[in-house]
Design a protein around this motif. Structure first.
Motif, PDB file in Angstrom:
ATOM      1  N   UNK A  60      -6.788  92.389  -0.447  1.00 22.78           N
ATOM      2  CA  UNK A  60      -5.617  93.149  -0.043  1.00 22.78           C
ATOM      3  C   UNK A  60      -4.311  92.597  -0.560  1.00 22.78           C
ATOM      4  N   UNK A  61      -4.129  91.295  -0.464  1.00 20.11           N
ATOM      5  CA  UNK A  61      -2.866  90.684  -0.860  1.00 20.11           C
ATOM      6  C   UNK A  61      -2.634  90.783  -2.365  1.00 20.11           C
ATOM      7  N   UNK A  62      -3.696  90.630  -3.149  1.00 20.49           N
ATOM      8  CA  UNK A  62      -3.551  90.609  -4.603  1.00 20.49           C
ATOM      9  C   UNK A  62      -3.959  91.924  -5.263  1.00 20.49           C
ATOM     10  N   UNK A  66      -6.216 106.689   0.387  1.00 20.89           N
ATOM     11  CA  UNK A  66      -6.390 107.228   1.733  1.00 20.89           C
ATOM     12  C   UNK A  66      -7.736 106.775   2.324  1.00 20.89           C
ATOM     13  N   UNK A  67      -7.672 106.232   3.541  1.00 17.54           N
ATOM     14  CA  UNK A  67      -8.884 105.806   4.233  1.00 17.54           C
ATOM     15  C   UNK A  67      -9.264 104.352   4.004  1.00 17.54           C
ATOM     16  N   UNK A  68      -8.435 103.605   3.302  1.00 14.14           N
ATOM     17  CA  UNK A  68      -8.721 102.192   3.028  1.00 14.14           C
ATOM     18  C   UNK A  68      -7.442 101.403   3.290  1.00 14.14           C
ATOM     19  N   UNK A  69      -7.585 100.223   3.890  1.00 17.05           N
ATOM     20  CA  UNK A  69      -6.429  99.415   4.254  1.00 17.05           C
ATOM     21  C   UNK A  69      -6.486  98.043   3.593  1.00 17.05           C
ATOM     22  N   UNK A  70      -5.343  97.417   3.462  1.00 18.10           N
ATOM     23  CA  UNK A  70      -5.275  96.035   2.950  1.00 18.10           C
ATOM     24  C   UNK A  70      -5.712  95.036   4.014  1.00 18.10           C
ATOM     25  N   UNK A 126     -11.097  91.831   2.121  1.00 19.79           N
ATOM     26  CA  UNK A 126     -11.733  91.385   0.883  1.00 19.79           C
ATOM     27  C   UNK A 126     -12.375  92.604   0.221  1.00 19.79           C
ATOM     28  N   UNK A 127     -11.964  92.893  -0.994  1.00 23.84           N
ATOM     29  CA  UNK A 127     -12.572  93.986  -1.730  1.00 23.84           C
ATOM     30  C   UNK A 127     -13.693  93.444  -2.601  1.00 23.84           C
TER      31      UNK A 127
END
Length: 175
Positions: free
Chosen positions: A70-72, A79-83, A92-93
């Protein structure tokens, strides 16, 4: 200096040395190791309706595939996904491009299989199906105990929905 003098100095110094053994922590390493162990490999059944051509789901899967956290992350999530996770910690992606190449990849890896034209070459030919892709993302150890792939559903790094989104993205028609 002769050996006798050196020996007596060392013996004398050791008599006055502090005993630190009682203040040094000695944690139970078995508990630390147990905490870090992965659960056994788990076979998952892909949820009904998991694979979709919905552009929002594919956009989420693409975002997870191409970003680390999220941070990087390079852009705001779709839409539908958050950091952030529900507990406020950083999301963590997948950073799948660290190991896999796919259409539009920047900095694509070459450790894992190349996923370029995956739908055309692998899915459409019947070599693999959606369940196979879903399982590989959820827990690849089920058929390869020595895999270097992340264990995403067993460790709860991703939810079922996020794995469905990534699977939908991999299996989608690319521009």
């Amino acid at each position: 200096m002769n050996k006798a003098v050196i020996t007596s100095l060392l013996v004398g110094a050791s008599l006055f040395a502090a005993d630190y053994s009682k203040i040094i922590e000695h944690p139970d390493a078995s508990k630390l190791i147990e905490k870090d162990l992965l659960a056994p490999a788990t076979a998952y059944t892909m949820p009904k309706g998991c694979i979709t051509t919905d552009s929002d789901a594919i956009a989420r899967g693409e975002y997870i595939f191409h970003n680390l956290n999220g941070k990087k992350a390079k852009q705001n999530p779709p839409k539908g996904l958050s950091r952030k996770n529900s507990d406020g910690s950083e999301k963590q992606y997948g950073n799948c491009v660290a190991c896999h190449n796919i259409e539009g990849a920047k900095g694509a890896g070459n450790i894992g299989p190349d996923l370029t034209k995956y739908k055309e070459y692998i899915i459409d030919t019947g070599a693999r199906d959606a369940q196979f892709v879903y399982q590989k993302i959820a827990d690849a150890r089920i058929d390869n105990p020595n895999t270097h792939m992340t264990i995403n559903l067993t460790t709860k790094l991703f939810t079922e929905k996020e794995i469905c989104d990534i699977t939908s993205y991999i299996m989608s028609e690319k521009k």
